[in-house]
Design a protein around this motif. Structure first.
Motif, PDB file in Angstrom:
ATOM      1  N   ALA A  63      -8.325  33.339  68.236  1.00 25.45           N
ATOM      2  CA  ALA A  63      -6.949  33.620  69.344  1.00 25.45           C
ATOM      3  C   ALA A  63      -6.058  34.711  68.996  1.00 25.45           C
ATOM      4  O   ALA A  63      -5.350  35.347  69.500  1.00 25.45           O
ATOM      5  CB  ALA A  63      -5.956  32.365  69.184  1.00 25.45           C
ATOM      6  N   ILE A  64      -6.345  35.186  67.677  1.00 25.66           N
ATOM      7  CA  ILE A  64      -5.489  36.365  66.928  1.00 25.66           C
ATOM      8  C   ILE A  64      -6.104  37.638  67.406  1.00 25.66           C
ATOM      9  O   ILE A  64      -5.740  38.590  67.711  1.00 25.66           O
ATOM     10  CB  ILE A  64      -5.144  36.203  65.581  1.00 25.66           C
ATOM     11  CG1 ILE A  64      -4.131  34.880  65.499  1.00 25.66           C
ATOM     12  CG2 ILE A  64      -4.351  37.351  65.077  1.00 25.66           C
ATOM     13  CD1 ILE A  64      -3.820  34.670  63.988  1.00 25.66           C
ATOM     14  N   VAL A  65      -7.616  37.581  66.853  1.00 25.81           N
ATOM     15  CA  VAL A  65      -8.501  38.715  67.006  1.00 25.81           C
ATOM     16  C   VAL A  65      -8.747  39.196  68.243  1.00 25.81           C
ATOM     17  O   VAL A  65      -8.543  40.394  68.634  1.00 25.81           O
ATOM     18  CB  VAL A  65      -9.701  38.444  66.084  1.00 25.81           C
ATOM     19  CG1 VAL A  65     -10.562  39.709  66.306  1.00 25.81           C
ATOM     20  CG2 VAL A  65      -9.268  38.150  64.592  1.00 25.81           C
ATOM     21  N   VAL A  66      -8.864  38.340  69.145  1.00 27.21           N
ATOM     22  CA  VAL A  66      -9.336  38.779  70.637  1.00 27.21           C
ATOM     23  C   VAL A  66      -8.219  39.528  71.167  1.00 27.21           C
ATOM     24  O   VAL A  66      -8.703  40.802  71.627  1.00 27.21           O
ATOM     25  CB  VAL A  66     -10.064  37.626  71.480  1.00 27.21           C
ATOM     26  CG1 VAL A  66     -10.001  38.106  72.967  1.00 27.21           C
ATOM     27  CG2 VAL A  66     -11.111  37.029  70.859  1.00 27.21           C
ATOM     28  N   PRO A  67      -6.939  38.781  71.310  1.00 30.25           N
ATOM     29  CA  PRO A  67      -5.881  39.788  72.046  1.00 30.25           C
ATOM     30  C   PRO A  67      -5.616  41.356  71.232  1.00 30.25           C
ATOM     31  O   PRO A  67      -5.462  42.301  71.993  1.00 30.25           O
ATOM     32  CB  PRO A  67      -4.596  38.924  71.884  1.00 30.25           C
ATOM     33  CG  PRO A  67      -5.174  37.867  71.725  1.00 30.25           C
ATOM     34  CD  PRO A  67      -6.374  37.717  70.898  1.00 30.25           C
ATOM     35  N   LEU A  68      -5.573  41.330  69.986  1.00 33.24           N
ATOM     36  CA  LEU A  68      -5.587  42.509  69.180  1.00 33.24           C
ATOM     37  C   LEU A  68      -6.627  43.496  69.438  1.00 33.24           C
ATOM     38  O   LEU A  68      -6.482  44.785  69.727  1.00 33.24           O
ATOM     39  CB  LEU A  68      -5.739  42.156  67.664  1.00 33.24           C
ATOM     40  CG  LEU A  68      -4.266  41.803  67.398  1.00 33.24           C
ATOM     41  CD1 LEU A  68      -4.272  41.234  65.671  1.00 33.24           C
ATOM     42  CD2 LEU A  68      -3.032  42.511  67.468  1.00 33.24           C
ATOM     43  N   ASN A  69      -7.963  43.077  69.592  1.00 33.83           N
ATOM     44  CA  ASN A  69      -9.024  43.872  69.940  1.00 33.83           C
ATOM     45  C   ASN A  69      -8.992  44.359  71.419  1.00 33.83           C
ATOM     46  O   ASN A  69      -9.359  45.598  71.660  1.00 33.83           O
ATOM     47  CB  ASN A  69     -10.339  43.192  69.656  1.00 33.83           C
ATOM     48  CG  ASN A  69     -11.009  43.456  68.350  1.00 33.83           C
ATOM     49  OD1 ASN A  69     -10.737  44.582  67.627  1.00 33.83           O
ATOM     50  ND2 ASN A  69     -11.537  42.397  67.788  1.00 33.83           N
ATOM     51  N   VAL A  70      -8.491  43.502  72.146  1.00 36.88           N
ATOM     52  CA  VAL A  70      -8.345  44.042  73.462  1.00 36.88           C
ATOM     53  C   VAL A  70      -7.224  45.114  73.711  1.00 36.88           C
ATOM     54  O   VAL A  70      -7.697  46.184  74.373  1.00 36.88           O
ATOM     55  CB  VAL A  70      -8.040  42.957  74.520  1.00 36.88           C
ATOM     56  CG1 VAL A  70      -7.432  43.182  75.911  1.00 36.88           C
ATOM     57  CG2 VAL A  70      -9.162  41.931  74.592  1.00 36.88           C
ATOM     58  N   ILE A  71      -5.958  45.069  73.230  1.00 36.92           N
ATOM     59  CA  ILE A  71      -5.099  45.966  73.176  1.00 36.92           C
ATOM     60  C   ILE A  71      -5.527  47.354  72.533  1.00 36.92           C
ATOM     61  O   ILE A  71      -5.584  48.274  73.320  1.00 36.92           O
ATOM     62  CB  ILE A  71      -3.819  45.495  72.693  1.00 36.92           C
ATOM     63  CG1 ILE A  71      -3.054  44.306  73.391  1.00 36.92           C
ATOM     64  CG2 ILE A  71      -2.591  46.520  72.454  1.00 36.92           C
ATOM     65  CD1 ILE A  71      -2.229  43.469  72.656  1.00 36.92           C
ATOM     66  N   PHE A  72      -5.772  47.220  71.217  1.00 33.59           N
ATOM     67  CA  PHE A  72      -6.078  48.470  70.578  1.00 33.59           C
ATOM     68  C   PHE A  72      -7.710  48.902  71.369  1.00 33.59           C
ATOM     69  O   PHE A  72      -7.720  50.053  70.949  1.00 33.59           O
ATOM     70  CB  PHE A  72      -5.979  48.249  69.239  1.00 33.59           C
ATOM     71  CG  PHE A  72      -4.960  47.713  68.536  1.00 33.59           C
ATOM     72  CD1 PHE A  72      -3.912  49.043  68.275  1.00 33.59           C
ATOM     73  CD2 PHE A  72      -4.478  46.561  68.228  1.00 33.59           C
ATOM     74  CE1 PHE A  72      -2.559  48.750  68.159  1.00 33.59           C
ATOM     75  CE2 PHE A  72      -3.234  46.222  67.827  1.00 33.59           C
ATOM     76  CZ  PHE A  72      -2.247  47.533  67.655  1.00 33.59           C
ATOM     77  N   GLY A  73      -8.539  47.985  71.482  1.00 31.64           N
ATOM     78  CA  GLY A  73      -9.764  48.577  71.778  1.00 31.64           C
ATOM     79  C   GLY A  73      -9.695  49.321  73.145  1.00 31.64           C
ATOM     80  O   GLY A  73     -10.189  50.231  73.350  1.00 31.64           O
TER      81      GLY A  73
END
Length: 316
Positions: A63-73
């Motif tokens: 739940a933490i990693v996916v949103p951060l990866n979406v934003i910065f990815g």
């Protein structure tokens, strides 16, 4: 080149046997050993306090990693495709670094940076533990999952080009409106696939997290670490199989959910396209009242008369 039927069927059979031996047989064996003692025993193994806390911790990391990866990815993919700046080739190489570096090396590097005596180890003196705590698990998972969204979105951005974005900017849309209404819908399929890969890798990551985890149940023990701990430390072979099956079931549920969401969104777009096609076929372009049709333009003029827009395009 023309391929004979014998060669074609031989290649198919070889591929199926290869996949069956490497994928189907191991997964089927794990399922069989997990349910060998009955569904009740399997349920008992996956509902222990250690298993429940490991599942919750794994899902929290996702739940933490996916949103951060979406934003910065997505931001990184836009910078690599649309931007021109010094060091762009270097950034391309850095994005692929997690593919080339062993996850164990990543864990060691994080210990050297954030551990006691590391470059940023002074943070632990404030009482905020990173290594051998939950933040270390998040950092390790972020590193190993970094390329997935970037590498899935980047080719889509190359394919769609910049014509629609430039048209939106010409009509007065700002950067956020152009991204949310033009770019994001265009990259949705690549982004969805990148999210699925990120979720799968986050749930199954072991090498990096085992280096930065204390492996204490309820504190920093994920599902993958629970499988290893049961198998090697507790000598609970069937409990390890049950935890592995639980991990696979969670990954399968995530894949099914993402597929349903993708199918639903695609169905909405198909219905909208079909409705527009039917209206055009019934009435034709001449039946559209251009005097009543307005195109809402965010940021700038409130609306644009459709007749003026069409006359302007024909004049150009």
């Amino acid at each position: 080149m023309r391929i004979s039927p014998f060669t074609r069927y031989t290649l198919r059979t070889t591929a199926l046997i290869y996949l069956f031996v490497l994928l189907v047989v191991p997964v089927a064996l794990i399922f069989w050993r997990s349910f060998e003692h009955g569904l009740g025993q399997f349920w008992e193994w996956i509902t222990t306090p250690a298993a429940i806390s490991a599942l919750q911790l794994s899902l929290l990391i996702v739940a933490i990693v996916v949103p951060l990866n979406v934003i910065f990815g997505v931001a990184t993919a836009l910078a690599l495709v649309r931007g021109r700046f010094p060091g762009k080739s270097f950034l391309q190489s850095v994005v692929d670094l997690p593919f080339a570096v062993s996850p164990v090396v990543v864990g060691v590097a994080l210990i050297m940076l954030w551990g006691y005596g590391g470059w940023f180890g002074g943070i632990e003196s404030t009482g905020f533990r990173i290594i051998f705590g939950f933040p270390g698990l998040v950092l390790a998972t972020l590193f190993v999952t970094l390329p997935f969204v970037v590498r899935e979105v980047e080719p889509v951005l190359h394919e769609i080009g910049t014509e629609q974005e430039q048209a939106a900017a010409t009509l007065g849309a700002n950067a956020w409106q152009t991204f949310s209404r033009i770019t994001l819908p265009a990259i949705r399929w690549g982004l969805t696939y990148g999210v699925v890969l990120t979720v799968a890798r986050s749930l199954g990551e072991y090498g990096a997290v085992t280096m930065v985890s204390s492996n204490y149940p309820g504190i920093s023990q994920t599902l993958t670490l629970l499988v290893h701990s049961r198998y090697t430390d507790d000598y609970n072979e069937y409990g390890a199989y049950a935890a592995a099956t639980l991990l696979m079931l969670v990954a399968i549920l995530v894949l099914v959910a993402m597929s349903l969401i993708e199918r639903r969104v695609k169905g909405r777009y198909d219905r909208a396209s079909q409705s527009y096609t039917d209206q055009s076929a019934e009435g034709g372009d001449d039946d559209v009242d251009l005097d009543e049709l307005e195109l809402t333009v965010p940021h700038g003029p409130q609306s644009v008369d459709a007749r003026q827009l069409i006359e302007h395009k024909e004049g150009v």
